[in-house]
Enzyme design. Structure first.
Site, PDB file in Angstrom:
ATOM      1  N   ASP A 162       7.340 -10.812   3.497  1.00 19.06           N
ATOM      2  CA  ASP A 162       5.979 -10.174   2.763  1.00 19.06           C
ATOM      3  C   ASP A 162       6.681 -11.004   1.220  1.00 19.06           C
ATOM      4  OD1 ASP A 162       4.249  -8.750   0.438  1.00 19.06           O
ATOM      5  OD2 ASP A 162       5.593  -7.597   0.550  1.00 19.06           O
ATOM      6  N   ASP A 202       5.863  -9.935  -2.630  1.00 14.89           N
ATOM      7  CA  ASP A 202       6.133  -9.116  -4.139  1.00 14.89           C
ATOM      8  C   ASP A 202       6.789  -7.746  -3.556  1.00 14.89           C
ATOM      9  OD1 ASP A 202       4.791 -11.103  -5.783  1.00 14.89           O
ATOM     10  OD2 ASP A 202       2.941 -10.293  -5.386  1.00 14.89           O
ATOM     11  N   ASP A 210       7.877  -4.197   2.333  1.00  6.42           N
ATOM     12  CA  ASP A 210       8.512  -3.438   1.392  1.00  6.42           C
ATOM     13  C   ASP A 210       7.100  -2.521   1.539  1.00  6.42           C
ATOM     14  OD1 ASP A 210       6.774  -3.253  -1.569  1.00  6.42           O
ATOM     15  OD2 ASP A 210       6.669  -5.102  -0.373  1.00  6.42           O
TER      16      ASP A 210
END
Length: 225
Positions: free
Chosen positions: A10, A12, A169
């Protein structure tokens, strides 16, 4: 299928802290349209599910109909800025070194993000990470976005298949990995809302330094889901 390990990341909240950039951009767009500024923590809660979701959340926070006529105006203004408003994007400490260590050990690397492809490329270029990746897929690269697993499957195929680890995240990333049948590594310093233990993961980490040593045992064992 290749036996070369593949890692998909991922963007961001995982590789880069993009909230300062997104917060400034959102407030600049809304100020031009006559709306007050939103707080950084508030905007942070809107990130992770792609631009349409971000816009709907911003409009709702401003008291507007998230499906109303303002959506198109905000989307046009936001996308016009997204390719060049890159100041405020910063890589998390140790990311570049971790990616270099993985590549040196023969891993193939890619990015799967709900950020649109053009802005993702711009952000990765700005922070000096783009050259680490063979594949970058954005939220507009395919008909679906995460947590649909199509992006992970497509990127994995382009990397040649083989043992796979997905690194993210957030709740969206955990769900994406589960949907794709991929082992999931959770970076705990990003944008998730739920407790760490609420997100299914193979392992969690808070520091990119040493990440390669954590990840490789799972990959070299040929583990996937």
């Amino acid at each position: 299928m290749s036996d070369v390990p593949a890692l998909l990341f991922d963007l961001d909240g995982t590789l880069i802290d993009s909230i300062p950039a997104i917060h400034a951009m959102v407030n600049a767009v809304m100020a031009d349209l006559g709306y007050p500024a939103l707080g950084m923590v508030q905007v942070r809660g809107f990130v992770g599910r792609g631009v349409p979701h971000l816009i709907r959340q911003v409009l709702e926070a401003q008291g507007e109909d998230p499906e109303g006529p303002m959506f198109a105006r905000v989307e046009t203004a936001l996308m016009a800025r997204y390719l060049y408003d890159v100041e405020g994007n910063t890589p998390y400490p140790g990311v570049s070194q971790a990616l270099s260590a993985l590549a040196a050990r023969g891993c193939r690397l890619g990015v799967c993000t709900n950020k649109p492809h053009g802005p993702a490329i711009a952000a990765l270029t700005h922070v000096g990470l783009l050259d680490h990746f063979e594949v970058v897929l954005g939220g507009d690269s395919l008909p679906s976005r995460k947590p649909d697993p199509a992006m992970v499957h497509h990127a994995h195929d382009r990397l040649g298949g083989g043992p796979l680890l997905y690194v993210g995240d957030s709740e969206v990333d955990a769900e994406t990995a589960a949907n794709a049948g991929a082992a999931f590594a959770l970076y705990t310093e990003g944008y998730r809302h739920a407790p760490i233990e609420a997100l299914p993961h193979r392992f969690a980490f808070s520091d990119w330094r040493g990440f390669a040593d954590l990840a490789l045992p799972h990959l070299l064992a040929g583990e996937t889901g």
